[in-house]
Design an enzyme around this catalytic site. Structure first.
Site, short mmCIF file in Angstrom:
data_model
loop_
_atom_site.label_atom_id
_atom_site.label_comp_id
_atom_site.label_asym_id
_atom_site.label_seq_id
_atom_site.Cartn_x
_atom_site.Cartn_y
_atom_site.Cartn_z
N GLU A 367 0.81 -1.23 0.00
CA GLU A 367 0.00 0.00 0.00
C GLU A 367 0.84 1.28 0.00
O GLU A 367 0.49 2.25 0.65
CB GLU A 367 -0.94 0.00 1.22
CG GLU A 367 -1.90 -1.16 1.22
CD GLU A 367 -2.68 -1.31 2.53
OE1 GLU A 367 -3.84 -1.72 2.47
OE2 GLU A 367 -2.13 -1.03 3.61
C1 TNX Z 1 -4.36 -4.13 4.65
S1 TNX Z 1 -2.77 -6.36 4.01
C2 TNX Z 1 -3.09 -3.87 5.14
C3 TNX Z 1 -2.93 -3.43 6.53
C4 TNX Z 1 -4.24 -3.31 7.25
C5 TNX Z 1 -5.13 -4.46 6.86
C6 TNX Z 1 -6.42 -4.51 7.60
C7 TNX Z 1 -1.67 -5.37 4.04
C8 TNX Z 1 -0.42 -5.87 3.57
N1 TNX Z 1 -1.94 -4.14 4.46
O1 TNX Z 1 -2.22 -2.21 6.58
O2 TNX Z 1 -4.00 -3.30 8.61
O3 TNX Z 1 -5.38 -4.40 5.48
O4 TNX Z 1 -7.11 -5.69 7.34
#
Ligand code: TNX
Length: 564
Positions: A367
């Protein structure tokens, strides 16, 4: 070894055969409830043969026996069992050294009874580092393996062969019967992991140890600690003290936060290692870095007024806040063109690598929406080199496959995609680059997803849908994404993100019962996994968790012995 590797399963309900051992009834549901067709062990062993006749009785005079020349790690496994069995039985269960080789040759029937034997056996090496055999009869329980690690996994099976009351913290009546069985067992995957986010909400050393204890029970062997994020920095870095002094001082919702000193971290690593669990530390970059940014303005040279990302991009309500305590993602980034960023990352990675005996370093990489593609690749390529220079294997969320990663490094697939869907492209790219893949599909094994709409009421998220116990169990890591098969899949890992989870009780409610199923997915051959059969074994864990005080969710798709 007294067993072969052939898989033999009892075709008929085992209780019919084993009625002689009345206490065995305590292993399963009370009369009237559905009963598992075999001792309810999770993960299900590769091969379990129920033998006719009586089982083994653990009594006040039972000894735990190791060879005179047993190495320290084998003695430690024996002591671990002793310490687990003492509270509920009230028995001393002394660990005793004897010449097992001599006894094997000459036989000593007078002393060879009422004992639990842990023996290294070279032949058992064919079962792999974690494989073991377990044979029980009226005179002994014998666990053999090629390594102490295999003996430790076998110990967890023995624990589940005993009645649930063995998990009580105070003396219980018993009797302590182990059914007569012959087990040959080894894991499907080398990576059976659980992840815990201590950044969104901090969990204490004691809470994390409890999480580790529960992992050990189900033969997990990797524990991934998510140590930094936008809301908090949780690991002491001596050369950058503000990371914890400032970045560790809060959490989602504005609570007090907290952090692990390096000493705390070492304590956790050792605690896990004693349970044959390798800690995988994660510092999430180049996004998810706001807690570092608030700690050191010099990390913000690429932004107006050297401001941390949250004050500019997380939304207007954060513009004047000293910290980010919300739950949004994707607004922060390190300044990848500033040399100080690399000094920072070298210090962080080298300090953590120095206190991490395991071979992995997780660099995050998910992300990173504020970091343009070319910058992302440039940054990750440098992380690749820093991590390698510190002697570690790089791991990252699947996005790291965008960089020029090394073969043998690890991508963690978290997308909700299946089959040929585009969300699996990063995993396929990873495979093309010779990386290994750890499977963590969010819509199957994200322990922070709610079980059902509105369930439980105040915990969990739903961005990947809701994940029932059945849904989390009924998928195959080696056939989930087209082009990513068991040849590339290192194993499975269940993340627990803590935006909504403030303490260990919340963590237990979200993780259990689902995490037990993830353990089985990682261990048991796919062909031996069946939801209808599994849910009966899972139900039998309920009384154990009750005695251990585990705040598990009493999911309606599981026939709990007392009706749920
Ligand atoms: C996505 S999955 C994220 C996290 C969040 C999560 C909540 C991922 C690699 N990143 O930053 O905490 O979703 O479900």
């Amino acid at each position: 070894m007294s067993s072969t590797g052939t898989s033999i399963r009892m075709p008929t309900p085992w209780l019919a055969v084993a009625l002689a051992a009345a206490t065995v009834l305590a292993l399963v549901a009370p009369a009237g409830a559905q009963e598992p067709a075999e001792p309810p062990i999770i993960p299900r062993p590769v091969s379990l043969e129920l033998l006719p006749g009586e089982g083994f009785q653990l009594t006040r005079t039972t000894r735990i026996v190791v060879d005179v020349r047993a190495p320290d790690d084998v003695v430690d496994v024996a002591r671990h069992l002793r310490d687990l069995l003492r509270p509920a039985t009230g028995f001393a269960l002394p660990v005793t050294r004897r010449s097992l080789a001599w006894e094997d040759e000459h036989g000593r029937p007078d002393t060879r009874h009422n004992q639990i034997v842990f023996a290294l056996d070279g032949d058992a090496g064919s079962l792999g580092r974690e494989g073991y055999t377990l044979d029980s009869s009226p005179h002994e329980v014998r666990i053999e393996a090629g390594t102490a690690e295999g003996l430790f996994r076998g110990l967890q099976t023995l624990r589940q062969l005993l009645p649930p009351e063995i998990e009580a913290a105070t003396p219980q009546d018993g009797p302590w019967t182990v059914p007569a069985v012959s087990i040959v067992d080894y894991p499907r995957y080398e990576w059976r992991g659980a992840h815990l986010d201590v950044a969104r909400h901090f969990l204490t050393v004691e809470e994390v140890k409890r999480y580790i204890d529960l992992l050990a029970q189900y033969k997990f062997n990797r524990f991934h600690l998510h140590l930094s994020d936008d809301q908090g920095w949780r690991i002491e870095i001596t050369s950058w003290p503000n990371l914890t002094a400032i970045g560790g001082s809060t959490e989602v919702g504005g609570g007090p936060g907290g952090y692990f000193t390096q000493e705390d971290y070492v304590e956790l690593v050792e605690y896990a290692a004693e349970r044959y669990i390798t800690v995988v530390p994660e510092i999430d970059t180049p996004g998810h870095t706001n807690a570092a940014e608030v700690s050191y303005p010099e990390l913000n040279s690429c932004r107006p007024d050297n401001l941390p990302s949250h004050r500019l991009y997380a939304g207007s309500q954060w513009a004047n806040q000293p910290f980010y305590t919300g739950t949004g993602v994707g607004f922060s980034s390190l300044c990848v063109h500033d040399p100080v960023t690399y000094e920072f990352m070298e210090d962080v990675i080298s300090e953590i690598a120095a206190i991490t005996p395991g071979p992995y370093f997780h660099i995050g990489g998910d992300e990173a929406y504020q970091t343009p593609e070319a910058d992302y690749v440039m940054f990750m390529d440098r992380m690749r080199d820093i991590i390698a220079a510190n002697g570690k294997t790089m791991m990252g969320w699947a996005e790291v496959a965008r960089a020029n990663t090394l073969p043998g490094s690890i991508a963690q697939h978290w997308s909700t995609a299946t089959g040929g869907q585009a969300g699996g492209n990063l995993a396929r790219t990873a495979v093309a680059k010779g990386m290994k893949v750890v499977m963590s599909p969010a819509n199957r094994v994200y322990m922070d997803m709610k079980y059902a709409p509105g369930v439980p009421p105040n915990l969990g998220l739903t961005w990947a849908g809701t994940v029932s116990v059945m849904r989390s169990y009924t998928w195959d890591p080696g056939a989930h994404i087209d082009g990513v098969t068991d040849e590339h899949v290192l194993g499975v890992e269940a993340p627990l993100w803590t935006e909504t989870i403030a303490n260990i009780d919340h963590a237990e409610t979200m993780a259990y019962p689902r995490l037990a199923g993830v353990a089985e997915i990682g261990w048991t051959p796919q062909a031996d996994r069946d939801w209808e059969e599994y849910r009966l074994r899972l139900a039998a864990q309920g009384p154990r968790w009750d005695l251990m005080g585990v705040d598990y969710y009493r999911a309606p798709d599981v026939p709990w012995p007392d009706g749920g």
